[in-house]
Design an enzyme around this catalytic site. Structure first.
Site, PDB file in Angstrom:
ATOM      1  N   ARG A  83     -32.427 -67.700  12.451  1.00 12.95           N
ATOM      2  CA  ARG A  83     -33.807 -68.098  12.156  1.00 12.95           C
ATOM      3  C   ARG A  83     -33.853 -69.612  12.012  1.00 12.95           C
ATOM      4  O   ARG A  83     -33.062 -70.202  11.269  1.00 12.95           O
ATOM      5  CB  ARG A  83     -34.294 -67.433  10.856  1.00 12.95           C
ATOM      6  CG  ARG A  83     -35.551 -68.035  10.250  1.00 12.95           C
ATOM      7  CD  ARG A  83     -36.802 -67.345  10.713  1.00 12.95           C
ATOM      8  NE  ARG A  83     -38.016 -68.021  10.317  1.00 12.95           N
ATOM      9  CZ  ARG A  83     -38.881 -67.551   9.433  1.00 12.95           C
ATOM     10  NH1 ARG A  83     -38.673 -66.412   8.819  1.00 12.95           N
ATOM     11  NH2 ARG A  83     -39.981 -68.228   9.183  1.00 12.95           N
ATOM     12  N   ARG A  92     -39.924 -66.556  15.756  1.00 14.43           N
ATOM     13  CA  ARG A  92     -38.698 -66.453  14.966  1.00 14.43           C
ATOM     14  C   ARG A  92     -37.869 -65.253  15.400  1.00 14.43           C
ATOM     15  O   ARG A  92     -38.422 -64.246  15.832  1.00 14.43           O
ATOM     16  CB  ARG A  92     -39.012 -66.355  13.483  1.00 14.43           C
ATOM     17  CG  ARG A  92     -39.714 -65.071  13.126  1.00 14.43           C
ATOM     18  CD  ARG A  92     -40.721 -65.127  12.071  1.00 14.43           C
ATOM     19  NE  ARG A  92     -41.857 -65.931  12.432  1.00 14.43           N
ATOM     20  CZ  ARG A  92     -42.943 -66.006  11.698  1.00 14.43           C
ATOM     21  NH1 ARG A  92     -43.032 -65.335  10.586  1.00 14.43           N
ATOM     22  NH2 ARG A  92     -43.955 -66.749  12.063  1.00 14.43           N
ATOM     23  N   ASP A  95     -37.802 -62.460  10.399  1.00 18.69           N
ATOM     24  CA  ASP A  95     -38.533 -62.874   9.204  1.00 18.69           C
ATOM     25  C   ASP A  95     -38.431 -61.717   8.225  1.00 18.69           C
ATOM     26  O   ASP A  95     -38.660 -60.553   8.604  1.00 18.69           O
ATOM     27  CB  ASP A  95     -40.000 -63.151   9.554  1.00 18.69           C
ATOM     28  CG  ASP A  95     -40.796 -63.681   8.377  1.00 18.69           C
ATOM     29  OD1 ASP A  95     -40.247 -64.490   7.611  1.00 18.69           O
ATOM     30  OD2 ASP A  95     -41.960 -63.285   8.223  1.00 18.69           O
ATOM     31  N   ASP A  97     -39.847 -60.668   4.487  1.00 18.07           N
ATOM     32  CA  ASP A  97     -40.745 -60.987   3.372  1.00 18.07           C
ATOM     33  C   ASP A  97     -40.620 -59.938   2.274  1.00 18.07           C
ATOM     34  O   ASP A  97     -40.606 -58.732   2.558  1.00 18.07           O
ATOM     35  CB  ASP A  97     -42.205 -61.000   3.838  1.00 18.07           C
ATOM     36  CG  ASP A  97     -42.531 -62.174   4.734  1.00 18.07           C
ATOM     37  OD1 ASP A  97     -41.916 -63.240   4.568  1.00 18.07           O
ATOM     38  OD2 ASP A  97     -43.411 -62.028   5.597  1.00 18.07           O
TER      39      ASP A  97
END
Length: 159
Positions: A83, A92, A95, A97
């Site tokens: 990344r 990307r 990712d 989260d």
């Protein structure tokens, strides 16, 4: 143990490889158990839309890590999977989260939980609804009420 929901996405290279590799690394985190994984979804880019479609999923883990420790591990996984942060909401390889961390409300410079945009993102809510309990609430509001308010027509389950 805290129940945590993570949102994962990729739109560069071999997207499925990056997601599966991230899940493997999440499963290997200390004091953490990977419990549930949603189906994969193909979704249009959000925020910055002039880029390739994403492959997204949500997973549920149980962990004894605190939120900031988990964030540090997630960011290390992102780096391990190439990344690079060139621009906000840009393309990307991976990712990760933290969407929900138990019932905690966290507002730190490096981490906001519940994730501040999750209720606006069909690519998060649709896979989350696949694995979350029916009575899951986000800031006291049932998940299904957020789902009713957003357009999820661009979120397609991967065949």
């Amino acid at each position: 143990m805290t129940i945590v929901y993570l949102g994962l996405g990729s739109n560069l290279g071999n997207k499925e490889y990056y997601l599966k590799s991230a899940l493997d690394q999440i499963a290997g985190l200390p004091k953490t158990h990977l419990k549930l994984i949603s189906p994969f979804y193909v979704t249009e880019a959000w925020g910055k839309t002039d880029q390739d479609d994403f492959l997204n999923l949500v997973c549920q883990i149980q962990t004894e890590l605190n939120a900031l420790e988990l964030l540090e591990y997630c960011q290390k996984i992102e780096v391990d999977l190439d990344r690079v942060r060139h621009e906000k909401w840009g393309p990307r390889t991976i990712d990760i989260d933290i969407l929900l961390f138990g019932n905690e409300l966290i507002s730190k410079p490096t981490l906001k939980v519940p994730h501040p945009f999750m209720t606006e993102r069909a690519f998060v809510l649709v896979p989350l609804s696949d694995i979350a309990p029916h009575d899951l609430q986000i800031k006291g509001i049932p998940l299904y009420q957020f789902l009713e308010k957003i357009d999820s027509s661009t979120v397609k389950r991967k065949e």
